[in-house]
Scaffold this motif. Structure first.
Motif, PDB file in Angstrom:
ATOM      1  N   SER A  93       0.818  -1.216   0.000  1.00 36.74           N
ATOM      2  CA  SER A  93       0.000   0.000   0.000  1.00 36.74           C
ATOM      3  C   SER A  93       0.849   1.262   0.000  1.00 36.74           C
ATOM      4  O   SER A  93       0.403   2.328  -0.425  1.00 36.74           O
ATOM      5  N   MET A  94       2.109   1.130   0.459  1.00 39.53           N
ATOM      6  CA  MET A  94       3.037   2.270   0.460  1.00 39.53           C
ATOM      7  C   MET A  94       3.969   2.227  -0.750  1.00 39.53           C
ATOM      8  O   MET A  94       4.971   2.935  -0.790  1.00 39.53           O
ATOM      9  N   SER A  95       3.645   1.373  -1.725  1.00 38.61           N
ATOM     10  CA  SER A  95       4.424   1.226  -2.967  1.00 38.61           C
ATOM     11  C   SER A  95       5.850   0.751  -2.718  1.00 38.61           C
ATOM     12  O   SER A  95       6.764   1.040  -3.486  1.00 38.61           O
ATOM     13  N   LYS A  96       6.041  -0.007  -1.632  1.00 36.94           N
ATOM     14  CA  LYS A  96       7.364  -0.561  -1.347  1.00 36.94           C
ATOM     15  C   LYS A  96       7.525  -1.987  -1.854  1.00 36.94           C
ATOM     16  O   LYS A  96       8.640  -2.489  -1.948  1.00 36.94           O
ATOM     17  N   LEU A  97       6.397  -2.643  -2.149  1.00 34.45           N
ATOM     18  CA  LEU A  97       6.418  -3.981  -2.723  1.00 34.45           C
ATOM     19  C   LEU A  97       5.316  -4.092  -3.761  1.00 34.45           C
ATOM     20  O   LEU A  97       4.213  -3.541  -3.570  1.00 34.45           O
ATOM     21  N   THR A  98       5.583  -4.802  -4.842  1.00 32.78           N
ATOM     22  CA  THR A  98       4.555  -5.049  -5.855  1.00 32.78           C
ATOM     23  C   THR A  98       3.836  -6.362  -5.539  1.00 32.78           C
ATOM     24  O   THR A  98       4.308  -7.177  -4.740  1.00 32.78           O
ATOM     25  N   ARG A  99       2.709  -6.578  -6.207  1.00 31.42           N
ATOM     26  CA  ARG A  99       1.975  -7.836  -6.018  1.00 31.42           C
ATOM     27  C   ARG A  99       2.840  -9.022  -6.426  1.00 31.42           C
ATOM     28  O   ARG A  99       2.829 -10.066  -5.773  1.00 31.42           O
ATOM     29  N   GLN A 100       3.594  -8.862  -7.528  1.00 32.24           N
ATOM     30  CA  GLN A 100       4.442  -9.952  -7.988  1.00 32.24           C
ATOM     31  C   GLN A 100       5.532 -10.262  -6.972  1.00 32.24           C
ATOM     32  O   GLN A 100       5.863 -11.434  -6.737  1.00 32.24           O
ATOM     33  N   GLU A 101       6.093  -9.247  -6.364  1.00 30.42           N
ATOM     34  CA  GLU A 101       7.140  -9.470  -5.359  1.00 30.42           C
ATOM     35  C   GLU A 101       6.590 -10.185  -4.129  1.00 30.42           C
ATOM     36  O   GLU A 101       7.266 -11.030  -3.547  1.00 30.42           O
ATOM     37  N   ILE A 102       5.355  -9.872  -3.763  1.00 29.90           N
ATOM     38  CA  ILE A 102       4.720 -10.568  -2.641  1.00 29.90           C
ATOM     39  C   ILE A 102       4.461 -12.028  -3.005  1.00 29.90           C
ATOM     40  O   ILE A 102       4.708 -12.944  -2.213  1.00 29.90           O
ATOM     41  N   THR A 103       3.980 -12.250  -4.220  1.00 32.24           N
ATOM     42  CA  THR A 103       3.715 -13.616  -4.685  1.00 32.24           C
ATOM     43  C   THR A 103       4.995 -14.443  -4.697  1.00 32.24           C
ATOM     44  O   THR A 103       5.006 -15.602  -4.262  1.00 32.24           O
ATOM     45  N   THR A 104       6.074 -13.860  -5.182  1.00 36.45           N
ATOM     46  CA  THR A 104       7.354 -14.573  -5.212  1.00 36.45           C
ATOM     47  C   THR A 104       7.851 -14.863  -3.796  1.00 36.45           C
ATOM     48  O   THR A 104       8.395 -15.939  -3.528  1.00 36.45           O
ATOM     49  N   PHE A 105       7.653 -13.914  -2.887  1.00 34.32           N
ATOM     50  CA  PHE A 105       8.059 -14.115  -1.495  1.00 34.32           C
ATOM     51  C   PHE A 105       7.321 -15.302  -0.879  1.00 34.32           C
ATOM     52  O   PHE A 105       7.933 -16.148  -0.206  1.00 34.32           O
ATOM     53  N   LEU A 106       6.009 -15.389  -1.098  1.00 31.69           N
ATOM     54  CA  LEU A 106       5.241 -16.513  -0.569  1.00 31.69           C
ATOM     55  C   LEU A 106       5.722 -17.833  -1.171  1.00 31.69           C
ATOM     56  O   LEU A 106       5.813 -18.852  -0.473  1.00 31.69           O
ATOM     57  N   THR A 107       6.050 -17.805  -2.460  1.00 28.79           N
ATOM     58  CA  THR A 107       6.584 -18.997  -3.118  1.00 28.79           C
ATOM     59  C   THR A 107       7.912 -19.409  -2.490  1.00 28.79           C
ATOM     60  O   THR A 107       8.142 -20.589  -2.206  1.00 28.79           O
ATOM     61  N   ASP A 108       8.797 -18.433  -2.273  1.00 27.96           N
ATOM     62  CA  ASP A 108      10.084 -18.706  -1.621  1.00 27.96           C
ATOM     63  C   ASP A 108       9.884 -19.395  -0.274  1.00 27.96           C
ATOM     64  O   ASP A 108      10.553 -20.379   0.049  1.00 27.96           O
ATOM     65  N   MET A 109       8.956 -18.864   0.505  1.00 29.74           N
ATOM     66  CA  MET A 109       8.769 -19.363   1.859  1.00 29.74           C
ATOM     67  C   MET A 109       8.285 -20.808   1.866  1.00 29.74           C
ATOM     68  O   MET A 109       8.765 -21.627   2.645  1.00 29.74           O
ATOM     69  N   PHE A 110       7.347 -21.129   1.007  1.00 33.14           N
ATOM     70  CA  PHE A 110       6.832 -22.490   0.994  1.00 33.14           C
ATOM     71  C   PHE A 110       7.855 -23.480   0.456  1.00 33.14           C
ATOM     72  O   PHE A 110       7.978 -24.605   0.936  1.00 33.14           O
ATOM     73  N   ILE A 111       8.605 -23.062  -0.546  1.00 42.15           N
ATOM     74  CA  ILE A 111       9.578 -23.976  -1.141  1.00 42.15           C
ATOM     75  C   ILE A 111      10.775 -24.165  -0.210  1.00 42.15           C
ATOM     76  O   ILE A 111      11.237 -25.295   0.011  1.00 42.15           O
ATOM     77  N   ALA A 112      11.281 -23.075   0.366  1.00 44.66           N
ATOM     78  CA  ALA A 112      12.492 -23.158   1.187  1.00 44.66           C
ATOM     79  C   ALA A 112      12.197 -23.669   2.596  1.00 44.66           C
ATOM     80  O   ALA A 112      12.834 -24.609   3.074  1.00 44.66           O
ATOM     81  N   ALA A 113      11.231 -23.069   3.263  1.00 36.98           N
ATOM     82  CA  ALA A 113      11.001 -23.377   4.671  1.00 36.98           C
ATOM     83  C   ALA A 113      10.393 -24.751   4.886  1.00 36.98           C
ATOM     84  O   ALA A 113      10.745 -25.459   5.834  1.00 36.98           O
ATOM     85  N   SER A 114       9.469 -25.161   4.019  1.00 32.64           N
ATOM     86  CA  SER A 114       8.780 -26.426   4.255  1.00 32.64           C
ATOM     87  C   SER A 114       9.653 -27.628   3.956  1.00 32.64           C
ATOM     88  O   SER A 114       9.713 -28.584   4.737  1.00 32.64           O
ATOM     89  N   ASP A 115      10.378 -27.608   2.852  1.00 31.94           N
ATOM     90  CA  ASP A 115      11.151 -28.778   2.450  1.00 31.94           C
ATOM     91  C   ASP A 115      12.355 -29.023   3.348  1.00 31.94           C
ATOM     92  O   ASP A 115      12.674 -30.170   3.671  1.00 31.94           O
ATOM     93  N   THR A 116      13.033 -27.961   3.746  1.00 31.17           N
ATOM     94  CA  THR A 116      14.237 -28.145   4.566  1.00 31.17           C
ATOM     95  C   THR A 116      13.900 -28.745   5.932  1.00 31.17           C
ATOM     96  O   THR A 116      14.579 -29.661   6.409  1.00 31.17           O
ATOM     97  N   SER A 117      12.852 -28.246   6.571  1.00 35.78           N
ATOM     98  CA  SER A 117      12.457 -28.791   7.876  1.00 35.78           C
ATOM     99  C   SER A 117      11.980 -30.234   7.744  1.00 35.78           C
ATOM    100  O   SER A 117      12.317 -31.092   8.568  1.00 35.78           O
ATOM    101  N   THR A 118      11.222 -30.503   6.687  1.00 39.79           N
ATOM    102  CA  THR A 118      10.667 -31.845   6.500  1.00 39.79           C
ATOM    103  C   THR A 118      11.759 -32.889   6.337  1.00 39.79           C
ATOM    104  O   THR A 118      11.742 -33.942   6.987  1.00 39.79           O
ATOM    105  N   VAL A 119      12.729 -32.621   5.459  1.00 37.67           N
ATOM    106  CA  VAL A 119      13.755 -33.639   5.203  1.00 37.67           C
ATOM    107  C   VAL A 119      14.658 -33.826   6.421  1.00 37.67           C
ATOM    108  O   VAL A 119      15.152 -34.933   6.658  1.00 37.67           O
ATOM    109  N   THR A 120      14.848 -32.785   7.219  1.00 32.86           N
ATOM    110  CA  THR A 120      15.685 -32.927   8.416  1.00 32.86           C
ATOM    111  C   THR A 120      15.025 -33.849   9.436  1.00 32.86           C
ATOM    112  O   THR A 120      15.679 -34.723  10.021  1.00 32.86           O
ATOM    113  N   VAL A 121      13.716 -33.676   9.655  1.00 32.26           N
ATOM    114  CA  VAL A 121      13.001 -34.574  10.568  1.00 32.26           C
ATOM    115  C   VAL A 121      13.027 -36.002  10.028  1.00 32.26           C
ATOM    116  O   VAL A 121      13.233 -36.970  10.783  1.00 32.26           O
TER     117      VAL A 121
END
Length: 518
Positions: free
Chosen positions: A297-325
């Motif tokens: 809303s303050m023009s500091k992030l675009t919708r695409q940048e937010i979408t990519t961030f969410l993609t990063d989080m699911f791909i990086a955070a979920s897989d690394t924790s899962t395989v370690t357990v």
């Protein structure tokens, strides 16, 4: 006349290409005696084809398990070696804890960029992904602040705590529930450890990011897996850019674009649109998506940048924790005596308490030692890629690294380095992380220098603190008041612990086990 003109132009193009190839060939075959005497020598490496370099070796023997193949090369050429990919790319592999410390800590600024493979450029993913942006980029710094606030700060970790504890408890309840033990003629069911843990981890991340469950209802896994599979495949374009148009038309980038578009649609038209509609009704969720949309809303992030961030989080955070357990469970099942030590510690510290909470983790030193030993032997990301960005290059291990050189730190090899881990480095010995300090902090300092499963420096994994809380809690939840058995009469010594490297280091054969309620 037209034919002759086109023929002449073609000849000129061919001649220019030949000259360019000759210049590059001359550059890479320049005798050592004609190099500038002020520069250190380049690292040693296997001989390769004059034009292709070591490309055939990289896409051949190194393709499926590069961490192991590079370890063998290090045994021949030393802890710092170079591979030439085509005419334009040089890759230096670091397999020494001392040189890794030099690259990731001492000379962090000169190697602060990530190598960007061609197949992550699909739909401009690499241009907005925090994983691949250089650390000097404003967007990278902005996103690191967001993820730090959510997954590293005390306030963010305190907010995650009830979500993580609730999900860990549900995982334990599901494994202990009577219906799960009544199928198949009264026999307990066989559980796919990875699937069970991954569903939990995905829902933890989803609730932290946007306060929703996604693992079952929206089948997010089916959207993520195809992208990960394509990203794990090497692209010839990384070594031969001239082949890029053909590869992009027929190869992996086209397939990745198709899969990535579906994932983007899930986040943008599903999650983000619903949240914007909720915002219009003045609903406040107090999660990371609210923070991201506030910046939008303050023009500091675009919708695409937010979408990519969410993609990063699911791909990086979920897989690394899962395989370690999963790896920790596999190692404990392979070593029943270690499993009994963990369970005894849980029984002693928790007593009649039914479920594990995060506050209990401080009383479980052996459990933490198991997690650390698992990360030493099976780092989720065994290869850490960097790129030399210093204008005049740098030196690593006494060797010259020109600007643009790719540097890969092989954590898998370093975890087995006898110089760093002299006591049977190939064996699973959690007790090595329980050794008494020498009084001057020497043992702890050595561990700090050698034990780097999350990288180091400014590009250290921003979710390290979250992972070191979530993995022990999920592992303890799997073990407390549940006795695990191998299926079909399989003996521990017959377990297949072969690994397979894709985007993370996974078990080649999925781990299955049978839970029995104590």
């Amino acid at each position: 006349m037209e034919f002759r003109l086109l023929d002449y132009v073609s000849c000129v193009i061919v001649a220019l290409m030949a000259i360019a190839a000759g210049v590059l060939l001359h550059r890479y075959t320049l005798p050592q005696r004609r190099r500038r005497v002020s520069l250190p020598p380049p690292p040693p490496g296997p001989a390769g084809n004059p034009l292709l370099g070591n490309l055939l070796y990289v896409i051949g023997p190194l393709r499926h398990n590069p961490h192991r193949g590079l370890a063998k090369l290090a045994g021949t050429f030393g802890p710092v070696l170079s591979l030439r990919l085509g005419l334009t790319r040089t890759l230096v592999v670091v397999s020494s804890s001392a040189v890794a410390h030099e690259a990731l800590v001492k000379k962090d600024a000169a190697l602060a960029a990530r190598l960007v493979p061609d197949n992550v450029r699909a739909l401009s993913y690499g241009a907005t992904s925090m994983v691949f942006l250089p650390s000097s980029d404003r967007l990278w710094k902005r996103l690191r602040v967001v993820i730090g606030a959510g997954f590293s700060s005390s306030r963010g970790l305190d907010a995650i705590r009830p979500i993580l504890e609730r999900r860990a408890r549900r995982l334990a309840e599901r494994l202990r529930s009577p219906p799960s033990c009544s199928g198949g003629g009264g026999r307990p069911p066989v559980v796919n450890i990875r699937d069970a843990v991954n569903a939990t981890v995905l829902n933890v991340i989803a609730n932290v990011l946007f306060s929703e469950d996604v693992a079952v209802a929206d089948d997010l896994k089916s959207l993520v897996v195809p992208v990960l599979e394509e990203w794990s495949k090497p692209s010839v374009c990384d070594a031969c850019p001239l082949l890029a148009p053909l590869e992009h038309l027929l190869g992996s980038r086209r397939r990745i674009s198709t899969h990535l578009a579906k994932l983007y649609k899930f986040f943008d038209q599903g999650i983000i649109e619903r949240r914007l509609a909720a915002a219009s009704r003045s609903e406040d969720h107090d999660d990371l998506l609210d923070v991201l949309l506030s910046k939008h809303s303050m023009s500091k992030l675009t919708r695409q940048e937010i979408t990519t961030f969410l993609t990063d989080m699911f791909i990086a955070a979920s897989d690394t924790s899962t395989v370690t357990v999963q790896w920790a469970m596999a190692r404990l099942l392979r070593h029943p005596e270690k499993m009994e030590k963990v369970k005894a510690e849980l029984a002693t510290q928790l007593g009649s308490q039914d479920f594990v909470t995060e506050s209990d983790l401080n009383k479980l030193p052996y459990l933490h030692a198991v997690v650390k030993e698992t990360l030493r032997l099976h780092p989720a990301m065994p290869l850490i890629p960097r790129e030399v960005v210093a204008e005049d290059g740098v030196s690593l291990g006494g060797f010259h690294m020109p600007k643009g050189t790719g540097v890969v730190v092989n954590l898998w090899t370093i975890g087995r380095d006898k110089a760093a881990w002299p006591d049977r480095p190939e064996e699973f010995i959690p007790e090595r992380f329980l050794l008494a300090d020498d009084g001057g902090g020497g043992h702890q300092k050595k561990q700090q220098d050698f034990f780097r499963p999350f990288g180091a420096g400014r590009r250290v994994c921003p979710g390290t603190d979250y992972t070191m809380r979530s993995v022990p809690l999920l592992l303890a939840s799997l073990l407390h008041k549940i006795q695990w058995m191998l299926p079909d009469g399989l003996k521990p010594e017959d377990m297949d612990l072969a690994d397979r490297y894709g985007t993370v280091l996974n078990l080649a054969t999925p781990l299955h086990a049978v839970p029995v309620i104590i």
